[in-house]
Design a protein around this motif. Structure first.
Motif, PDB file in Angstrom:
ATOM      1  N   VAL A  68       0.898  -1.251   0.013  1.00 38.88           N
ATOM      2  CA  VAL A  68      -0.057  -0.056  -0.080  1.00 38.88           C
ATOM      3  C   VAL A  68       0.968   1.405   0.116  1.00 38.88           C
ATOM      4  O   VAL A  68       1.923   1.476   0.788  1.00 38.88           O
ATOM      5  N   VAL A  69       0.716   1.939  -0.886  1.00 38.72           N
ATOM      6  CA  VAL A  69       1.657   3.343  -1.083  1.00 38.72           C
ATOM      7  C   VAL A  69       0.466   4.522  -0.966  1.00 38.72           C
ATOM      8  O   VAL A  69      -0.505   4.638  -1.593  1.00 38.72           O
ATOM      9  N   ARG A  70       0.772   5.416   0.098  1.00 39.25           N
ATOM     10  CA  ARG A  70       0.033   6.187   0.500  1.00 39.25           C
ATOM     11  C   ARG A  70       0.771   7.719  -0.240  1.00 39.25           C
ATOM     12  O   ARG A  70       2.059   7.701   0.084  1.00 39.25           O
ATOM     13  N   GLY A  71       0.060   8.667  -0.765  1.00 32.07           N
ATOM     14  CA  GLY A  71       0.584   9.863  -1.056  1.00 32.07           C
ATOM     15  C   GLY A  71      -0.271  10.779  -1.496  1.00 32.07           C
ATOM     16  O   GLY A  71      -1.376  11.124  -0.804  1.00 32.07           O
ATOM     17  N   SER A  72       0.110  11.912  -2.296  1.00 27.48           N
ATOM     18  CA  SER A  72      -0.581  13.127  -2.732  1.00 27.48           C
ATOM     19  C   SER A  72      -0.385  13.152  -4.369  1.00 27.48           C
ATOM     20  O   SER A  72       0.618  13.049  -4.814  1.00 27.48           O
ATOM     21  N   ASP A  73      -1.697  13.590  -4.863  1.00 24.52           N
ATOM     22  CA  ASP A  73      -1.895  13.917  -6.224  1.00 24.52           C
ATOM     23  C   ASP A  73      -2.366  15.388  -6.302  1.00 24.52           C
ATOM     24  O   ASP A  73      -3.743  15.444  -6.108  1.00 24.52           O
ATOM     25  N   HIS A  74      -2.015  16.408  -6.594  1.00 23.01           N
ATOM     26  CA  HIS A  74      -2.393  17.596  -6.798  1.00 23.01           C
ATOM     27  C   HIS A  74      -3.214  18.375  -5.409  1.00 23.01           C
ATOM     28  O   HIS A  74      -4.440  18.718  -5.499  1.00 23.01           O
ATOM     29  N   GLY A  75      -2.441  17.960  -4.424  1.00 25.27           N
ATOM     30  CA  GLY A  75      -3.114  18.196  -3.144  1.00 25.27           C
ATOM     31  C   GLY A  75      -4.329  17.215  -2.384  1.00 25.27           C
ATOM     32  O   GLY A  75      -4.993  17.551  -1.417  1.00 25.27           O
ATOM     33  N   ARG A  76      -4.542  16.305  -3.110  1.00 31.50           N
ATOM     34  CA  ARG A  76      -5.496  15.304  -2.767  1.00 31.50           C
ATOM     35  C   ARG A  76      -4.901  14.000  -2.210  1.00 31.50           C
ATOM     36  O   ARG A  76      -3.661  13.665  -2.940  1.00 31.50           O
ATOM     37  N   SER A  77      -5.100  13.581  -0.974  1.00 31.88           N
ATOM     38  CA  SER A  77      -4.546  12.158  -0.556  1.00 31.88           C
ATOM     39  C   SER A  77      -4.946  10.924  -1.407  1.00 31.88           C
ATOM     40  O   SER A  77      -6.180  10.899  -1.766  1.00 31.88           O
ATOM     41  N   THR A  78      -3.816  10.151  -1.572  1.00 31.64           N
ATOM     42  CA  THR A  78      -4.224   8.952  -2.446  1.00 31.64           C
ATOM     43  C   THR A  78      -3.637   7.932  -1.622  1.00 31.64           C
ATOM     44  O   THR A  78      -2.722   7.809  -0.907  1.00 31.64           O
ATOM     45  N   GLU A  79      -3.971   6.643  -2.212  1.00 33.96           N
ATOM     46  CA  GLU A  79      -3.710   5.544  -1.559  1.00 33.96           C
ATOM     47  C   GLU A  79      -3.628   4.362  -2.862  1.00 33.96           C
ATOM     48  O   GLU A  79      -4.745   4.366  -3.473  1.00 33.96           O
ATOM     49  N   GLU A  80      -2.391   3.864  -2.962  1.00 30.39           N
ATOM     50  CA  GLU A  80      -2.240   3.028  -4.239  1.00 30.39           C
ATOM     51  C   GLU A  80      -2.093   1.463  -3.619  1.00 30.39           C
ATOM     52  O   GLU A  80      -1.162   1.219  -2.858  1.00 30.39           O
ATOM     53  N   TRP A  81      -2.931   0.529  -3.946  1.00 32.03           N
ATOM     54  CA  TRP A  81      -2.874  -0.911  -3.753  1.00 32.03           C
ATOM     55  C   TRP A  81      -2.161  -1.444  -4.738  1.00 32.03           C
ATOM     56  O   TRP A  81      -2.683  -1.439  -5.923  1.00 32.03           O
ATOM     57  N   ILE A  82      -0.902  -2.103  -4.378  1.00 35.30           N
ATOM     58  CA  ILE A  82      -0.453  -2.907  -5.683  1.00 35.30           C
ATOM     59  C   ILE A  82      -0.293  -4.308  -5.219  1.00 35.30           C
ATOM     60  O   ILE A  82       0.133  -4.838  -4.426  1.00 35.30           O
ATOM     61  N   TYR A  83      -0.443  -5.025  -6.476  1.00 37.19           N
ATOM     62  CA  TYR A  83      -0.474  -6.640  -6.386  1.00 37.19           C
ATOM     63  C   TYR A  83       0.676  -7.082  -7.005  1.00 37.19           C
ATOM     64  O   TYR A  83       0.819  -6.610  -7.990  1.00 37.19           O
ATOM     65  N   GLU A  84       1.565  -7.943  -6.407  1.00 41.71           N
ATOM     66  CA  GLU A  84       2.560  -8.470  -7.045  1.00 41.71           C
ATOM     67  C   GLU A  84       2.407 -10.093  -7.457  1.00 41.71           C
ATOM     68  O   GLU A  84       1.330 -10.815  -7.059  1.00 41.71           O
ATOM     69  N   ALA A  85       2.848 -10.527  -8.610  1.00 41.26           N
ATOM     70  CA  ALA A  85       3.053 -11.929  -9.027  1.00 41.26           C
ATOM     71  C   ALA A  85       4.434 -12.406  -9.107  1.00 41.26           C
ATOM     72  O   ALA A  85       5.375 -11.457  -8.965  1.00 41.26           O
ATOM     73  N   THR A  86       4.699 -13.525  -8.752  1.00 40.46           N
ATOM     74  CA  THR A  86       5.870 -14.333  -8.755  1.00 40.46           C
ATOM     75  C   THR A  86       6.042 -15.157  -9.930  1.00 40.46           C
ATOM     76  O   THR A  86       5.115 -15.943 -10.408  1.00 40.46           O
ATOM     77  N   ARG A  87       7.157 -14.892 -10.770  1.00 39.28           N
ATOM     78  CA  ARG A  87       7.526 -15.715 -11.908  1.00 39.28           C
ATOM     79  C   ARG A  87       8.683 -16.513 -11.336  1.00 39.28           C
ATOM     80  O   ARG A  87       9.763 -16.056 -11.011  1.00 39.28           O
ATOM     81  N   THR A  88       8.454 -17.993 -11.563  1.00 36.26           N
ATOM     82  CA  THR A  88       9.417 -18.885 -11.194  1.00 36.26           C
ATOM     83  C   THR A  88      10.040 -19.804 -12.355  1.00 36.26           C
ATOM     84  O   THR A  88       9.057 -20.141 -13.071  1.00 36.26           O
ATOM     85  N   GLN A  89      11.194 -19.970 -12.767  1.00 35.28           N
ATOM     86  CA  GLN A  89      11.809 -20.734 -13.828  1.00 35.28           C
ATOM     87  C   GLN A  89      13.046 -21.356 -13.312  1.00 35.28           C
ATOM     88  O   GLN A  89      13.684 -21.020 -12.534  1.00 35.28           O
ATOM     89  N   VAL A  90      12.995 -22.444 -14.176  1.00 37.17           N
ATOM     90  CA  VAL A  90      14.315 -23.211 -13.784  1.00 37.17           C
ATOM     91  C   VAL A  90      15.349 -23.085 -15.068  1.00 37.17           C
ATOM     92  O   VAL A  90      14.749 -23.016 -16.358  1.00 37.17           O
ATOM     93  N   VAL A  91      16.444 -22.384 -14.611  1.00 31.92           N
ATOM     94  CA  VAL A  91      17.391 -22.249 -15.760  1.00 31.92           C
ATOM     95  C   VAL A  91      18.500 -23.158 -15.609  1.00 31.92           C
ATOM     96  O   VAL A  91      19.111 -23.726 -15.052  1.00 31.92           O
TER      97      VAL A  91
END
Length: 145
Positions: A68-91
């Motif tokens: 969760v990233v909290r911040g501001s955009d043009h004076g407005r409070s924002t909150e961004e939810w970021i979802y991650e995936a995992t890539r697994t590979q055998v090399v």
């Protein structure tokens, strides 16, 4: 073969086994789901997020964010939810290994290359939703790699 190299893959499988689903999140928070407008209920059931959704509706559709990233955009409070995936590979990997062979008292020493695969896991952001005052104002989704 070194069995410790397979631990990241086993860990990823165990994590995925414990993932929540839309259905499990609705059972967890039935009142939040029942209070949604019909259109948003349909979107939640399909696992989709759109502008105007509350944080509660986004949680039902996508689950808990990884970051969760909290911040501001043009004076407005924002909150961004970021979802991650995992890539697994055998090399494929070959490494030098010493060998000794021989017979009748004569030994030969040298080097050979043995196959020794490496498991690489990488996390990357693949979707996010941006909120202002508790309502979604933007969302993004990248293809899984």
């Amino acid at each position: 073969m070194n069995t410790l190299r397979w631990l990241p893959l086993l860990g990823a499988i165990l994590i995925l086994a414990g993932c929540s689903t839309v259905e499990s999140r609705i059972k967890e928070r039935p009142e939040a789901y029942n209070n949604l407008p019909e259109k948003q209920k349909e979107l939640v059931l399909r696992g989709e997020v759109t502008e105007g959704m509350s944080t509660g509706a986004a949680y039902l559709a996508w689950g808990s964010p990884d970051t969760v990233v909290r911040g501001s955009d043009h004076g407005r409070s924002t909150e961004e939810w970021i979802y991650e995936a995992t890539r697994t590979q055998v090399v494929s990997d070959y490494r030098p290994a010493p060998y000794i062979y021989g017979s009748h008292g004569v030994l030969y020493r040298g080097w050979d290359y043995v196959f020794d695969p490496i498991v690489i896991s990488q996390s990357y952001p693949y979707k996010s939703v941006l909120f202002e005052k508790g309502k979604a104002v933007a969302w993004r989704r990248a293809p899984l790699r």
